[in-house]
Design a protein around this motif. Sequence first.
Motif, PDB file in Angstrom:
ATOM      1  N   ALA A  48       0.838  -1.198   0.000  1.00 48.06           N
ATOM      2  CA  ALA A  48       0.000   0.000   0.000  1.00 48.06           C
ATOM      3  C   ALA A  48       0.871   1.247   0.000  1.00 48.06           C
ATOM      4  O   ALA A  48       2.003   1.241   0.495  1.00 48.06           O
ATOM      5  N   ASP A  49       0.351   2.316  -0.590  1.00 46.90           N
ATOM      6  CA  ASP A  49       1.075   3.582  -0.627  1.00 46.90           C
ATOM      7  C   ASP A  49       1.286   4.106   0.787  1.00 46.90           C
ATOM      8  O   ASP A  49       0.429   3.964   1.674  1.00 46.90           O
ATOM      9  N   ARG A  50       2.444   4.726   0.993  1.00 51.22           N
ATOM     10  CA  ARG A  50       2.809   5.381   2.261  1.00 51.22           C
ATOM     11  C   ARG A  50       2.698   4.440   3.458  1.00 51.22           C
ATOM     12  O   ARG A  50       2.471   4.866   4.578  1.00 51.22           O
ATOM     13  N   GLY A  51       2.817   3.133   3.195  1.00 54.67           N
ATOM     14  CA  GLY A  51       2.909   2.164   4.284  1.00 54.67           C
ATOM     15  C   GLY A  51       1.644   1.975   5.090  1.00 54.67           C
ATOM     16  O   GLY A  51       1.697   1.471   6.217  1.00 54.67           O
ATOM     17  N   ARG A  52       0.474   2.366   4.594  1.00 53.43           N
ATOM     18  CA  ARG A  52      -0.748   2.154   5.370  1.00 53.43           C
ATOM     19  C   ARG A  52      -1.054   0.657   5.466  1.00 53.43           C
ATOM     20  O   ARG A  52      -0.627  -0.133   4.641  1.00 53.43           O
ATOM     21  N   THR A  53      -1.798   0.269   6.478  1.00 57.28           N
ATOM     22  CA  THR A  53      -2.052  -1.142   6.740  1.00 57.28           C
ATOM     23  C   THR A  53      -3.085  -1.706   5.767  1.00 57.28           C
ATOM     24  O   THR A  53      -3.929  -0.992   5.233  1.00 57.28           O
ATOM     25  N   LEU A  54      -2.975  -3.030   5.579  1.00 57.95           N
ATOM     26  CA  LEU A  54      -3.861  -3.740   4.674  1.00 57.95           C
ATOM     27  C   LEU A  54      -4.710  -4.739   5.454  1.00 57.95           C
ATOM     28  O   LEU A  54      -4.361  -5.152   6.568  1.00 57.95           O
ATOM     29  N   THR A  55      -5.803  -5.155   4.841  1.00 54.26           N
ATOM     30  CA  THR A  55      -6.609  -6.267   5.334  1.00 54.26           C
ATOM     31  C   THR A  55      -6.813  -7.231   4.171  1.00 54.26           C
ATOM     32  O   THR A  55      -6.652  -6.860   3.000  1.00 54.26           O
ATOM     33  N   THR A  56      -7.140  -8.469   4.494  1.00 50.03           N
ATOM     34  CA  THR A  56      -7.375  -9.433   3.414  1.00 50.03           C
ATOM     35  C   THR A  56      -8.550  -8.997   2.552  1.00 50.03           C
ATOM     36  O   THR A  56      -8.577  -9.236   1.338  1.00 50.03           O
ATOM     37  N   ASN A 110       1.895  -9.662   5.949  1.00 50.82           N
ATOM     38  CA  ASN A 110       3.137  -9.660   6.721  1.00 50.82           C
ATOM     39  C   ASN A 110       2.845  -9.180   8.139  1.00 50.82           C
ATOM     40  O   ASN A 110       1.752  -8.674   8.419  1.00 50.82           O
ATOM     41  N   PRO A 111       3.772  -9.345   9.083  1.00 44.51           N
ATOM     42  CA  PRO A 111       3.489  -9.031  10.493  1.00 44.51           C
ATOM     43  C   PRO A 111       2.957  -7.623  10.742  1.00 44.51           C
ATOM     44  O   PRO A 111       2.070  -7.446  11.588  1.00 44.51           O
ATOM     45  N   ASP A 112       3.465  -6.599  10.054  1.00 44.63           N
ATOM     46  CA  ASP A 112       2.963  -5.241  10.308  1.00 44.63           C
ATOM     47  C   ASP A 112       1.843  -4.841   9.355  1.00 44.63           C
ATOM     48  O   ASP A 112       1.452  -3.674   9.299  1.00 44.63           O
ATOM     49  N   ARG A 113       1.366  -5.815   8.568  1.00 47.00           N
ATOM     50  CA  ARG A 113       0.208  -5.644   7.698  1.00 47.00           C
ATOM     51  C   ARG A 113       0.400  -4.516   6.674  1.00 47.00           C
ATOM     52  O   ARG A 113      -0.549  -3.836   6.289  1.00 47.00           O
ATOM     53  N   THR A 114       1.628  -4.377   6.202  1.00 47.87           N
ATOM     54  CA  THR A 114       1.897  -3.369   5.166  1.00 47.87           C
ATOM     55  C   THR A 114       2.048  -4.001   3.788  1.00 47.87           C
ATOM     56  O   THR A 114       2.234  -3.296   2.799  1.00 47.87           O
ATOM     57  N   ALA A 115       1.978  -5.334   3.731  1.00 46.83           N
ATOM     58  CA  ALA A 115       2.107  -6.023   2.448  1.00 46.83           C
ATOM     59  C   ALA A 115       1.329  -7.328   2.507  1.00 46.83           C
ATOM     60  O   ALA A 115       1.121  -7.905   3.582  1.00 46.83           O
ATOM     61  N   ALA A 116       0.894  -7.772   1.332  1.00 41.15           N
ATOM     62  CA  ALA A 116       0.141  -9.024   1.224  1.00 41.15           C
ATOM     63  C   ALA A 116       0.788  -9.919   0.175  1.00 41.15           C
ATOM     64  O   ALA A 116       1.363  -9.430  -0.804  1.00 41.15           O
ATOM     65  N   ARG A 117       0.679 -11.231   0.393  1.00 46.51           N
ATOM     66  CA  ARG A 117       1.227 -12.213  -0.547  1.00 46.51           C
ATOM     67  C   ARG A 117       0.109 -13.151  -0.994  1.00 46.51           C
ATOM     68  O   ARG A 117      -0.624 -13.689  -0.167  1.00 46.51           O
ATOM     69  N   ILE A 118       0.030 -13.345  -2.306  1.00 48.46           N
ATOM     70  CA  ILE A 118      -0.977 -14.243  -2.871  1.00 48.46           C
ATOM     71  C   ILE A 118      -0.257 -15.255  -3.745  1.00 48.46           C
ATOM     72  O   ILE A 118       0.364 -14.885  -4.755  1.00 48.46           O
ATOM     73  N   ASP A 119      -0.310 -16.534  -3.381  1.00 47.02           N
ATOM     74  CA  ASP A 119       0.325 -17.586  -4.172  1.00 47.02           C
ATOM     75  C   ASP A 119      -0.633 -18.070  -5.246  1.00 47.02           C
ATOM     76  O   ASP A 119      -1.811 -18.370  -4.975  1.00 47.02           O
ATOM     77  N   VAL A 120      -0.118 -18.152  -6.481  1.00 46.50           N
ATOM     78  CA  VAL A 120      -0.913 -18.584  -7.627  1.00 46.50           C
ATOM     79  C   VAL A 120      -0.287 -19.859  -8.180  1.00 46.50           C
ATOM     80  O   VAL A 120       0.895 -19.870  -8.539  1.00 46.50           O
ATOM     81  N   TYR A 121      -1.068 -20.940  -8.246  1.00 48.77           N
ATOM     82  CA  TYR A 121      -0.564 -22.228  -8.709  1.00 48.77           C
ATOM     83  C   TYR A 121      -1.004 -22.450 -10.159  1.00 48.77           C
ATOM     84  O   TYR A 121      -2.202 -22.581 -10.443  1.00 48.77           O
ATOM     85  N   LEU A 122      -0.036 -22.473 -11.060  1.00 54.28           N
ATOM     86  CA  LEU A 122      -0.330 -22.614 -12.480  1.00 54.28           C
ATOM     87  C   LEU A 122      -0.526 -24.083 -12.844  1.00 54.28           C
ATOM     88  O   LEU A 122       0.001 -24.976 -12.175  1.00 54.28           O
ATOM     89  N   THR A 123      -1.257 -24.325 -13.921  1.00 54.31           N
ATOM     90  CA  THR A 123      -1.438 -25.701 -14.397  1.00 54.31           C
ATOM     91  C   THR A 123      -0.238 -26.157 -15.224  1.00 54.31           C
ATOM     92  O   THR A 123      -0.086 -27.353 -15.480  1.00 54.31           O
TER      93      THR A 123
END
Length: 749
Positions: free
Chosen positions: A448-456, A481-494
């Motif tokens: 997120a811009d300027r490090g604001r927190t994210l939610t799922t 991530n622990p401080d909720r400034t980034a999110a990771r989404i795993d994509v499984y290809l065929t």
Amino acid sequence: MIRALTGFSTRNPWKVIGLWTVVGLFLALLGQSLLFRVTQSQSGDFLPSTYDSAAALQVAEEKFGAKPDANAVTVLVARTDGKPLTAADERRVGDTAAELGRRHVKMPEPSRDGPAFLAKDYSQTPKVSPAMVAPDRAFELLSVQLTGNATDPGMHDLYRAFRDDVKREFAGDRMRTGFTGGLADLVDTTEAEETTTTVVGALMLGLIVLINILVFRSVLAAFVPLLAVAVISGAALGVVVGAALLTGIDLDTSTPNLIGVVLIGIGVDYFLFLLFRFREQLRAHPDLPARAVATEVTGRVGTAITSAALTIVAAFATLGIATFGQFRVLGPAIALSVLVMLLASLTFMPALLAVTGRKMFWPSRALRREPRPGTAGRVGDLVARRPLTLVVASVALLGALAAGAVGVRMDFDQTGGGKDTAAAATAAEINRALPAGVSDPTTVYVTADRGRTLTTGSVDALPKALAKVPGVGQVGQTVLNPDRTAARIDVYLTADTQSRQARDLVSGPVRDAVAVHTPAGMEAHVGGTAAIFADISTAVDHDLRTVFPVAAGLIALILIVLLRSLLAPAVLMIAVGLGFAATLGASALFFQHLLDKPGVNFVLPLVLFLFVVALGTDYNILISDRIREEMERPGPARAAVARAVRHTAPAIATAGVVLAASFGSLAVNAAPATQQIGFATGLGILLSAFVLSIALVPALAALLGRSIWWPVRPGRTKGRHHAEPSADFLPHEVAPRPLQAVESRLHNE
């Protein structure tokens, strides 16, 4: 400068030999001990930060604590009786995984031999966690992370220790295990290829020795070049490793192997150039001391060797402007190692000739008589009598092969398919039940811009959009991530993540979906193996368009300075251009059409250009330098060309076979890219030696005569005033005899 170095070395041979031996062995030991501290196998780290996958790697490291040298291993756990896993089985798998994740894995003792300050201890506590269960409950997958240089034998030993520990733990629960992923694949492939690599290496060295024995009929001439080149190659590797340590630059894992192949090839070549000329002059001057002959020969041939080596240095140094870091470090590393070989060619090799003298060719009696012209003489005579025919035939052959480059396709597949290893079998078992990319997901990172927190919930639209992309088999849960400034989404290809299909999928539909559905005020990057190789292909395509003209310009400049001509360098550049096109076309015909591969490897055009053009120019320089030398003598230009071919063709032919064998040894490698590089480079060297340097270039020189050296035409005046030397071959006594002056100088000193 060149004659000063060669002269000093022949006057003080034992000092020079002793210094090279001591320093060479020390640098070789140092280089081997520290090699894996300056190499890294993560291709993504060689990409500039402007590429999407490189930005994703940066987010992974900064926000999720990913380590740049982390190695993912996937462990398959299944019941030995083949029945589906029960709830109790899953609990046992989870408990065992937790125990393994707390257990410290120590390095096996044999891997810790050597000085303590050079030892690398990879002992660590691995990260182990359950990943997923197959839909039919046939197996469960565990995700494991081991940290270290994946190519270091010490790291391989650590993996084996961990693998054996896991097998023992699950065997007690009556479960079988399988291992796959980058490190597991590499270790299994290395073990499978160990015998082949050893045999091929021994055969290559045996071939070089056999060729030298057949050519020189001598024991020393067969083994001395190899021993000398081994010392020099070790020293060069030590210099490169030392430079990498001082500059903080990481080398790609393929760099040391390529340095070894290049130096063995050109080192033996340069020694052969000296040996052929040394033998020729010893025959012509039986009354002179061998040291005097060595001084004059190494000074004269040293000029051609210097120009040839600087051509290679210039070509590879241009890779320093590449955007792809793997090329950017490979080029200067090879250039530096070639400079070490050049220094040895002007000091170590002359010293060895001065010490051995006529004994270098024992027990052969060839020094006692002038050899018959033989095949080389007949070829030289043919070039002088039928130059136009040879030019047409050579161009027709090269043109026919070059036609194969029409419609050539680039292949980005790095998997090497068909490997018969335990890791490959485990991957196949997983792929039968789960998407092909399950053990190596494509990962989308959102910040997120300027490090604001994210939610799922704030990024919920993105995984939903990705799940609808054709070719995406499954999308994992969003992880913050622990401080909720980034999110990771795993994509499984065929598709297999290292296949072309996966790269096209990621660079197209997946990135398009991410661009459209990333929420406002957020930034998203796509990472993972498929994304990295998609970006690498883009970087390499850019580098091809940049490096080619710069390297060609530098090579042309060196040729102009060496040959003191404008027309001759143009002739040579056109010739090597034809050779490059013919080699690429032949490679496309063989791999793309005959073997029905998707195409030629995407790095092959650049590698071919550098190796075939730069190394092949060596032979053109040698024959051109000798043609100019012969044309400085009185007589017809065609007779001069015939003499040059007669004296130089054996050296070029022998050196070409040796260099082609050196590169050809790579063709048995399991990696498809390495196979293609070995085959294509070996073929290109043979074309350069036998078609370009022995046939085409001399034939063009015979057609153009002394005009080829425009604006300075050597021997033109002499040729007009001396009509008597009109025979095809002048007796050697007509040539100037500067060796007597050298003998006198040595005697006075």
